[in-house]
Design an enzyme around this catalytic site. Sequence first.
Site, mmCIF file in Angstrom:
data_model
loop_
_atom_site.group_PDB
_atom_site.id
_atom_site.type_symbol
_atom_site.label_atom_id
_atom_site.label_comp_id
_atom_site.label_asym_id
_atom_site.label_seq_id
_atom_site.Cartn_x
_atom_site.Cartn_y
_atom_site.Cartn_z
ATOM 1 N N ASP A 1 0.817 -1.212 0.000
ATOM 2 C CA ASP A 1 0.000 0.000 0.000
ATOM 3 C C ASP A 1 0.851 1.261 0.000
ATOM 4 O OD1 ASP A 1 0.943 -0.354 2.592
ATOM 5 O OD2 ASP A 1 -1.019 -0.775 3.450
ATOM 6 N N ASN B 1 -7.262 -2.831 14.466
ATOM 7 C CA ASN B 1 -8.659 -3.116 14.085
ATOM 8 C C ASN B 1 -8.767 -4.344 13.178
ATOM 9 O OD1 ASN B 1 -7.694 -2.224 11.633
ATOM 10 N ND2 ASN B 1 -9.083 -0.475 11.430
ATOM 11 N N HIS C 1 -7.049 -4.820 10.347
ATOM 12 C CA HIS C 1 -6.788 -4.608 8.908
ATOM 13 C C HIS C 1 -5.496 -5.292 8.469
ATOM 14 C CE1 HIS C 1 -4.531 -0.459 9.352
ATOM 15 N NE2 HIS C 1 -3.704 -1.460 9.490
ATOM 16 N N GLU D 1 -9.573 -2.055 5.497
ATOM 17 C CA GLU D 1 -10.197 -1.757 6.782
ATOM 18 C C GLU D 1 -11.405 -2.675 7.007
ATOM 19 O OE1 GLU D 1 -8.403 -0.085 8.567
ATOM 20 O OE2 GLU D 1 -7.811 1.875 7.811
HETATM 21 P P1 PGA Z 1 2.331 -1.388 12.660
HETATM 22 O O1 PGA Z 1 1.142 -1.378 11.622
HETATM 23 O O2 PGA Z 1 3.301 -2.410 12.179
HETATM 24 O O3 PGA Z 1 2.907 0.004 12.596
HETATM 25 O O4 PGA Z 1 1.742 -1.729 13.992
HETATM 26 C C1 PGA Z 1 0.606 -2.603 11.235
HETATM 27 C C2 PGA Z 1 -0.546 -2.362 10.285
HETATM 28 O O5 PGA Z 1 -1.257 -1.360 10.461
HETATM 29 O O6 PGA Z 1 -0.754 -3.183 9.381
#
Ligand code: PGA
Length: 240
Positions: free
Chosen positions: A67, A135, A137, A142
């Site tokens: 992404d 959450n 994702h 999302e």
């Molecule tokens: P993070 O993000 O590694 O910064 O915790 C993970 C994600 O949002 O996929």
Amino acid sequence: MKVIVTKNYEEMSARAFEIMKEVVVSNPKAVLGLATGSTPIGLYDCMAEDHQKNGTSYKDIRTVNLDEYLGIGIESDQSYVYFMRKYLFSRVDIDLANTNLPNGKAEDPEAECARYNALLKTLPQDIQLLGIGSNGHIGFNEPGTPFDSVTHVVALAESTIRDNARLFEDPNDVPKKALSMGIANILDAKKVLILASGANKAKAVYGMVKAEPDVNCPASALQNHPDVIVIVDEAAASLL
Ligand code: PGA
């Protein structure tokens, strides 16, 4: 799903590195699906160190990232293309021409999604690395994203904007939109490696591993994939 619980972040990163190295060594032209965020930095450190010490080569490796924020590019140190160059690409012998991310600066984001989907068809991931949002994702898919989704423009969830605000000087600067591989693009990978560290991921990890697959926990879609390795530290595994 194979679940490996490690003591801490360092051990999680080291176990993930063993799996990633196996893919790179067994196929020097492998396609690596890569991720950004705090979680994979330890793994990227191991890859860089191993390249420097043992000469493991990435010169014919191809990469596709999950992404990118919409509206920013390499000129911004918040962009994911900047992150990848800083934490991995500049530290190994990869050819930047073989690295791919969605272009956050594309004039026509919908056309950019179509371009990225077509590219993914030509570069099926031998392994897809993932973090998981608090959450649930994966990528920027999302809660509510259909499991058959492909690369699309995403309006980030409030919880994601809050989670990512820690990385910005002004929380209002967190982009509100992104381009993300869809869940179907992730499930196309031959192997999936998903990492999680810290108590704030425990609920999402439970939803991914133990709950019925449900669009409200996008990572639960991985239960439908035949080769998923989950590596979580004790804090992230606390609800399993
Ligand atoms: P993070 O993000 O590694 O910064 O915790 C993970 C994600 O949002 O996929």
